[in-house]
Design a protein around this motif. Structure first.
Motif, PDB file in Angstrom:
ATOM      1  N   LEU A  29       5.622 -11.420   3.828  1.00  0.00           N
ATOM      2  CA  LEU A  29       5.549 -10.244   3.196  1.00  0.00           C
ATOM      3  C   LEU A  29       6.150  -9.344   3.837  1.00  0.00           C
ATOM      4  N   LYS A  30       7.556  -8.732   3.720  1.00  0.00           N
ATOM      5  CA  LYS A  30       8.282  -7.858   4.401  1.00  0.00           C
ATOM      6  C   LYS A  30       7.888  -6.387   3.702  1.00  0.00           C
ATOM      7  N   ILE A  31       7.328  -5.529   4.545  1.00  0.00           N
ATOM      8  CA  ILE A  31       6.981  -4.216   4.183  1.00  0.00           C
ATOM      9  C   ILE A  31       7.903  -2.984   4.883  1.00  0.00           C
ATOM     10  N   GLY A  32       8.361  -2.179   4.088  1.00  0.00           N
ATOM     11  CA  GLY A  32       9.470  -1.204   4.699  1.00  0.00           C
ATOM     12  C   GLY A  32       8.546   0.186   4.378  1.00  0.00           C
ATOM     13  N   PHE A  33       8.854   1.003   5.592  1.00  0.00           N
ATOM     14  CA  PHE A  33       8.305   2.336   5.556  1.00  0.00           C
ATOM     15  C   PHE A  33       9.535   3.603   5.763  1.00  0.00           C
ATOM     16  N   GLN A  89      12.782  -6.152   1.732  1.00  0.00           N
ATOM     17  CA  GLN A  89      11.157  -5.619   1.605  1.00  0.00           C
ATOM     18  C   GLN A  89      10.963  -5.914   0.281  1.00  0.00           C
ATOM     19  N   LYS A  90       9.465  -6.258   0.224  1.00  0.00           N
ATOM     20  CA  LYS A  90       8.776  -6.365  -1.333  1.00  0.00           C
ATOM     21  C   LYS A  90       7.914  -5.208  -1.646  1.00  0.00           C
ATOM     22  N   LEU A  91       7.527  -4.435  -0.516  1.00  0.00           N
ATOM     23  CA  LEU A  91       6.651  -3.433  -0.665  1.00  0.00           C
ATOM     24  C   LEU A  91       7.018  -2.292   0.048  1.00  0.00           C
ATOM     25  N   ILE A  92       7.424  -1.067  -0.484  1.00  0.00           N
ATOM     26  CA  ILE A  92       8.046  -0.048   0.261  1.00  0.00           C
ATOM     27  C   ILE A  92       7.204   1.137   0.232  1.00  0.00           C
ATOM     28  N   PHE A  93       6.830   2.116   1.174  1.00  0.00           N
ATOM     29  CA  PHE A  93       6.284   3.230   1.322  1.00  0.00           C
ATOM     30  C   PHE A  93       7.145   4.055   1.654  1.00  0.00           C
ATOM     31  N   THR A  94       7.315   5.293   0.825  1.00  0.00           N
ATOM     32  CA  THR A  94       8.275   6.193   0.951  1.00  0.00           C
ATOM     33  C   THR A  94       7.277   7.332   1.117  1.00  0.00           C
ATOM     34  N   THR A  95       7.351   8.070   2.306  1.00  0.00           N
ATOM     35  CA  THR A  95       6.111   8.882   2.644  1.00  0.00           C
ATOM     36  C   THR A  95       6.559  10.418   2.759  1.00  0.00           C
ATOM     37  N   SER A  96       7.275  10.879   1.765  1.00  0.00           N
ATOM     38  CA  SER A  96       7.413  12.463   1.832  1.00  0.00           C
ATOM     39  C   SER A  96       7.916  12.583   0.152  1.00  0.00           C
ATOM     40  N   PHE A  97       7.254  13.865  -0.112  1.00  0.00           N
ATOM     41  CA  PHE A  97       7.513  14.371  -1.520  1.00  0.00           C
ATOM     42  C   PHE A  97       8.903  14.372  -1.852  1.00  0.00           C
ATOM     43  N   GLY A  98      10.007  14.496  -0.932  1.00  0.00           N
ATOM     44  CA  GLY A  98      11.387  14.705  -1.255  1.00  0.00           C
ATOM     45  C   GLY A  98      12.056  13.400  -1.525  1.00  0.00           C
ATOM     46  N   PHE A  99      10.902  12.176  -1.364  1.00  0.00           N
ATOM     47  CA  PHE A  99      11.791  11.153  -1.772  1.00  0.00           C
ATOM     48  C   PHE A  99      11.509  10.412  -3.094  1.00  0.00           C
ATOM     49  N   MET A 100      10.766  11.561  -3.900  1.00  0.00           N
ATOM     50  CA  MET A 100      10.394  11.048  -5.336  1.00  0.00           C
ATOM     51  C   MET A 100      11.417  10.602  -6.001  1.00  0.00           C
ATOM     52  N   ASN A 101      12.475  11.341  -6.490  1.00  0.00           N
ATOM     53  CA  ASN A 101      13.452  10.762  -7.212  1.00  0.00           C
ATOM     54  C   ASN A 101      14.231   9.777  -6.766  1.00  0.00           C
ATOM     55  N   GLN A 109      16.322  -0.044 -10.261  1.00  0.00           N
ATOM     56  CA  GLN A 109      17.371  -1.273  -9.914  1.00  0.00           C
ATOM     57  C   GLN A 109      16.675  -2.487  -9.406  1.00  0.00           C
ATOM     58  N   PHE A 110      15.210  -2.206  -8.812  1.00  0.00           N
ATOM     59  CA  PHE A 110      14.552  -3.572  -8.044  1.00  0.00           C
ATOM     60  C   PHE A 110      13.312  -3.664  -8.622  1.00  0.00           C
ATOM     61  N   PRO A 111      13.453  -3.962  -9.995  1.00  0.00           N
ATOM     62  CA  PRO A 111      11.892  -4.386 -10.610  1.00  0.00           C
ATOM     63  C   PRO A 111      11.144  -5.194  -9.900  1.00  0.00           C
ATOM     64  N   ASP A 112      11.518  -6.178  -8.880  1.00  0.00           N
ATOM     65  CA  ASP A 112      10.611  -7.038  -8.361  1.00  0.00           C
ATOM     66  C   ASP A 112      10.261  -6.662  -7.146  1.00  0.00           C
ATOM     67  N   VAL A 113      10.502  -5.274  -6.751  1.00  0.00           N
ATOM     68  CA  VAL A 113       9.903  -4.635  -5.531  1.00  0.00           C
ATOM     69  C   VAL A 113       8.956  -3.498  -5.763  1.00  0.00           C
ATOM     70  N   LYS A 114       7.947  -3.559  -5.118  1.00  0.00           N
ATOM     71  CA  LYS A 114       6.660  -2.765  -5.379  1.00  0.00           C
ATOM     72  C   LYS A 114       7.345  -1.305  -4.472  1.00  0.00           C
ATOM     73  N   PHE A 115       6.964  -0.271  -5.082  1.00  0.00           N
ATOM     74  CA  PHE A 115       7.030   1.237  -4.434  1.00  0.00           C
ATOM     75  C   PHE A 115       5.737   1.941  -4.334  1.00  0.00           C
ATOM     76  N   GLU A 116       5.671   2.542  -3.174  1.00  0.00           N
ATOM     77  CA  GLU A 116       4.509   3.387  -3.006  1.00  0.00           C
ATOM     78  C   GLU A 116       5.072   4.885  -2.541  1.00  0.00           C
TER      79      GLU A 116
END
Lengths: 359, 310, 353
Positions: A29-33, A89-101, A109-116
């Motif tokens: 499982l590829k995970i991106g941060f 990457q199938k799971l992506i953590f975006t770790t700052s408030f400004g990354f929300m939008n 656009q990537f319904p098969d990827v999970k975002f956190e």
């Protein structure tokens, strides 16, 4: 409405999870941060990266992680997140408030990827949000500060007047006040999350105005080094900052994302991941503490530990009435605890704090 | 609110600390610009100075060695700028901007092992009896060595520019490089020297931030101070004394603002922070309007390339 | 010793060869750097320079990143040619975004095809007005426009920060310092569906062509060139210097302002304090890399965008530190700017006398 959204979300989640399981049989499982600062900031991003390493260690060959640091909260964020999704990457953590939008846009656009997404308030079927109840930690250090101050003036270095920060100030103040009725808070807004020089100057200004305990809601360790130099006390932010001021550093509220990251990774591996909002505090270990300074008196440690345990058992809530707002209007009645909605949108000081909250 | 709670002595002390890195960098850039060269890479030179000084200070425990290393690091980056603009005739504005980008990257790479470390190199002057005097004691005798060095440099730069022959040559080169060349002054050499001096001073300014003001090392810790130094040079109308004033004013705005807040005064800090830049623009307009006076201050050849026709 | 002597006229061969030399040198030096960091140098260089062309999304992102750079650099290059040194495009970019964005927010939720043109117009006016400050101060008071325009960048940044934490803040945004998301009528049309490449890319291309025509075919272009090369002759010919200064700064400001509106209403979709990402400064480098020639600017903008996109790809795929990418970019710029000397100068070996 809510029901349908949930039901649809669950169905979509399950369908996607099935796909995920099929894919996972062949490769890790590829995970991106996506980080807003450098991994070496010894604050916010550093802790996220430690959690990333914990995920790698926990799952071994089953996962593969990657990260991009120093991603500005502007037009570049969406591209980086999207490139992550696109490069598998199938799971992506975006770790700052400004990354929300940007996260939400890419997620569509990537319904098969999970975002956190950390600290945000907008979700989608494949976007979860998570944050920590740092105010629980602020309660504990507020108690320590109230007990340890001799001048009865506590200095607070604040970044921006957002609910997260205001909550921290209120929580710490109420706790300090509860053990020391004479305590006063002096809040300085530096309008930045990270500028070591300015944070150091703010710490000095507060110390000059009589503060002998410094709290901060900014990311660098500069206030700790200044506190050490000036012989006053301070609390670390996000990471254990003891080595920046062995005498000054009483403890630190630490962001411990590892349990959450591991749980979410496990959920994706198991195919049980679904969109949700997580706001965890001391109990599940998302908010942790650095070791207490050995110089802290035993009774103060006991007080802090009592509060920490009380909060984690649900016996103590940092915002328990009666509490009035700064202007004297009642907020919580006696015995009432603050609903999460009030906390999430908090834009007022509680009664007793001097100064005007910038609007 | 009780403004009397603001202790002017303590305020002045922290103001001096906030202003010192700006003063170093501004004095260096002032000399560079007086020679007719505009180096926009101050931010880059400051940050390599910060990591160079911090790493050396940490490994040797010596403030002096740290400062020397910072000066060398700033100078090394400046040498690159000198090579590019004086020998390879590249545009100064573009090269300076590239230098900032490069410097920030180099510093971050070099500093990877130093994030999260602290040091104490001390260096505070403490003369028993004198430092304890009320008011003038801490104001005159309570600083670290670098504060005195920065003031000394302001005097030195002033004397150099107005009282020395070398200073005269430097100004002539910045004023009219063709004429200076015709007289036989080594235009290029003078400019290289001025650029290197600017780099060394920016480096020391960065080192002050990392060794004394904070003291720690983090990526990107100069946070725009190099750009403020550029503003100060303009504000100062290229005069060392006014650079001193400018550094204390620009540094002071932040300090006063933070102290007022600590006292409980509510202010919209962005508008206050704009003030020094607006003042700088007004000052610039006023001094430029008087053409005769402008000629005394502003180097006429600022930013213009020079290649001796042979 | 080695010595540079001026060529009688610019070398045509070198005009094309120097960028190639520079890229080769960067690849060698950058490769060494990556190898020192323990990363595969060949793969890193491939990811930076080649990969963005292979991947369809990255190709469109080259347009997204290149659009503001080219748009701003075109405006700046006209001024630079005339000897008008506007280095505050970053501030004009911000003011454009701010004024254009304020229009979008003022007509929030009001649909209409007129809104985007109005925003663009407002943004251009905002950028141009901001650029008029250094123009007027130079014309009226002889103040150096390099310095005035630079000072105004900081003022614009602070103004943006103040306004998005004040009057323009999202009322439902929990006090976070940012505006609402623009509604559909205030969002730029997308050129290639599924990507972020917006109509601004076409506008930028149009600006390149317009600038080319202006310089080669129009009297105004002739004036610009004349003022840059022989200011005295230009004055003697009766051309107004004040008019030229105002026109160059105004045009540069308007284009930078337009780039700002495009950025706010395109890839970002709202006003945020982090909106300015240094495009205004990077565009100065782009203008010089492109040798102040419209077509050169287009190429230089593409190369610059490439290093950004490729640099991010290398970070994701190889975990290269962000700082290494900065250094690599710095090297490329130094080599490009430095080797350009061979266009106008000849390298000669001469025995020390």
């Amino acid at each position: 409405m809510t029901f349908w959204r949930k039901a649809l979300g669950a169905a979509a989640g399950a369908a996607l999870a099935a796909l995920g399981v099929a894919a996972q049989a062949q490769e890790p499982l590829k995970i991106g941060f996506v980080y807003v600062g450098p991994t070496g900031d010894f604050g916010w991003t550093h802790e996220h990266d430690l959690a990333r390493q914990a995920v790698e260690k926990h799952f071994g060959d089953k996962v593969e992680t990657t990260f991009v640091e120093n991603v500005a909260e502007g037009p570049d964020a969406e591209r980086v997140i999207r490139q992550m999704a696109q490069s598998g990457q199938k799971l992506i953590f975006t770790t700052s408030f400004g990354f929300m939008n940007p996260t939400l846009k890419v997620a569509k656009q990537f319904p098969d990827v999970k975002f956190e997404h950390a600290t945000g308030f907008k979700r989608d079927v494949n976007v979860s949000t998570y944050s920590a109840r740092f105010y629980e930690g602020r309660h504990v250090i507020g108690l320590i500060a109230g007990k340890m101050t001799k001048s009865n003036v506590i200095g607070y270095i604040a970044s921006f007047p957002i609910p997260e920060v205001v909550r921290g100030i209120n929580s710490a103040y109420l706790a300090a006040k509860s053990v020391n009725p004479n305590v006063q808070f002096r809040v300085v807004w530096v309008n930045t999350w990270f500028d070591p020089g300015k944070e150091a100057d703010a710490a000095k200004a507060l110390i000059e105005q009589g503060a002998d305990v410094i709290m901060q809601h900014t990311d660098s360790a500069a206030p700790i080094t200044i506190a050490e130099e000036k012989g006053v006390l301070a609390f670390g932010q996000a990471s254990d900052m003891t080595k920046f001021g062995p005498k000054a550093h009483l403890t630190a509220i630490m962001d411990n994302w590892a349990p959450y990251y591991i749980a979410r990774t496990q959920a994706v591996l198991d195919g049980t991941w679904e969109s949700k909002d997580t706001w965890d505090g001391i109990a599940p270990g998302m908010v942790a503490f650095a070791p207490y300074n050995p110089a802290l008196p035993k009774e103060v440690v006991a007080l802090a530990e009592y509060a920490r345990l009380g909060i984690s058992l649900g016996k103590i809530h940092p915002f328990t009435g009666p509490i009035n707002k700064q202007d004297g209007t009642p907020w919580l009645a006696a015995g009432e605890t603050a609903p999460d909605g009030d906390l999430l949108g908090m834009n007022f000081y509680v009664e007793g704090i001097e100064g005007v909250l910038p609007k | 609110m009780d403004l009397s709670a603001l202790d002017p002595v303590k305020l002045a002390l922290s103001l001096i600390i906030a202003a010192t890195p700006l003063l170093f960098a501004a004095l260096g850039e002032l000399i560079t610009e007086k020679s007719g060269v505009l180096n926009l890479g101050v931010e880059g030179m400051m940050i390599v100075g910060a990591i160079g000084g911090f790493a050396t200070g940490l490994n040797t425990g010596s403030l002096a060695l740290g400062v020397a290393a910072a000066a060398a690091a700033g100078m090394a980056l400046a040498a690159l700028f000198a090579l590019m603009t004086q020998y390879l005739m590249s545009n100064q504005v573009a090269t300076g901007l590239a230098l900032t980008l490069f410097g920030l990257g180099v510093a971050a790479l070099a500093g990877q092992d130093y994030a999260g470390k602290t040091l104490d190199v001390g260096g505070k002057l403490d003369i028993p009896g004198l430092t304890d005097l009320p008011v003038i004691g801490p104001l005159l005798f309570g600083h670290d060595a670098l504060v005195y060095l920065s003031l000394l440099m302001a005097v030195a730069v002033w004397r150099f520019l107005t009282r020395s022959r070398a200073g005269l040559v430097l100004r002539a080169v910045g004023e009219n490089h063709d004429a200076a060349h015709a007289i036989g002054y080594p235009v290029r050499l003078v400019r290289v020297g001025a650029i290197l001096f600017g780099g060394a001073m920016a480096g020391i300014g960065g080192a002050y931030l990392a060794l004394v003001q904070t003291p720690l090392w983090v990526e990107g810790m100069t946070a725009g101070r190099g750009w403020i130094a550029l503003a100060i040079v303009v504000f100062a109308a290229w005069r060392p004394w006014r650079a001193l004033l400018g550094a204390y004013l620009f540094g002071g705005v932040t300090i006063v603002q933070l102290n007022l807040q600590a006292l409980g005064v509510a202010i919209q800090s962005q508008y206050l922070s704009m003030a020094p830049y607006l003042v700088t623009i007004i000052v610039l307009a006023i001094i430029s309007a008087d053409r005769a006076r402008a000629r005394l201050d502003a180097p006429a050849c600022l930013g213009r390339p020079f290649h001796a026709a042979s | 010793m080695l010595e540079l002597t001026r060529r009688r006229e610019a070398s045509k061969a070198m005009l094309w060869l120097t960028p190639v030399f520079a890229v080769i040198l960067t690849i060698v030096a950058g490769g060494l750097l990556f190898a020192l960091l323990g990363k595969d140098p060949v793969e890193a260089v491939r990811l930076i320079f080649v990969q963005p062309f292979l991947d369809p999304f990255s190709r469109t992102e080259l347009l997204v990143k290149g659009t503001p750079l080219v748009l701003i650099a075109i405006g700046l290059s006209l001024g630079f040619r005339a000897g008008v040194w506007n280095i505050g495009a970053e501030g004009q970019f911000i003011m454009g975004a701010l004024v254009g964005g304020a229009v979008a927010l003022a007509f929030y939720e009001i649909p209409g095809v007129w809104l985007l043109p109005l925003m663009c117009f407002a943004g251009m006016a905002g950028g141009a007005a901001w650029a008029m400050i250094p123009a007027i101060l130079r014309i009226r008071f002889n103040a150096n426009e390099i310095l005035v325009s630079l000072m105004l960048v900081y003022v614009a940044e602070l103004l943006l920060s103040a306004l998005v934490s004040g009057p323009l803040r999202d009322p439902d945004g929990f006090n976070f310092p940012e505006s609402r998301m623009f509604h559909d009528s205030a969002t730029l049309p997308i050129l290639i569906s599924g990507s972020r490449a917006h109509i601004g890319a076409a506008v930028a291309l149009g600006a390149v062509i317009a600038a080319y025509v202006l310089l080669e075919r129009h009297l105004f272009g002739f004036r610009i060139k004349l003022f840059g090369q022989a200011p005295r002759a230009a004055r003697f010919a009766g051309f107004s210097e004040a008019g030229l200064v105002a026109a160059c700064l105004g045009l540069g400001g308007a284009l930078a302002g337009l780039a700002g509106v495009f950025e706010a209403s395109g890839p970002v979709g709202q006003l945020v304090p982090a909106l300015p990402q240094g495009y205004g400064f990077t565009a100065i480098i782009v203008a010089f890399l492109g040798r102040l020639n419209p077509l050169g600017v287009l190429l230089a903008g593409a190369v610059m965008a490439l290093t950004y996109i490729g640099g991010e790809t290398a970070q994701i795929s190889m975990n290269l530190p962000a700082a290494a990418i900065n250094v690599f970019q710095g090297m490329l710029l130094f080599f490009l700017l430095g080797i350009d000397v061979l266009v106008n100068y000849r390298l000669r070996w001469r025995r020390a006398a």
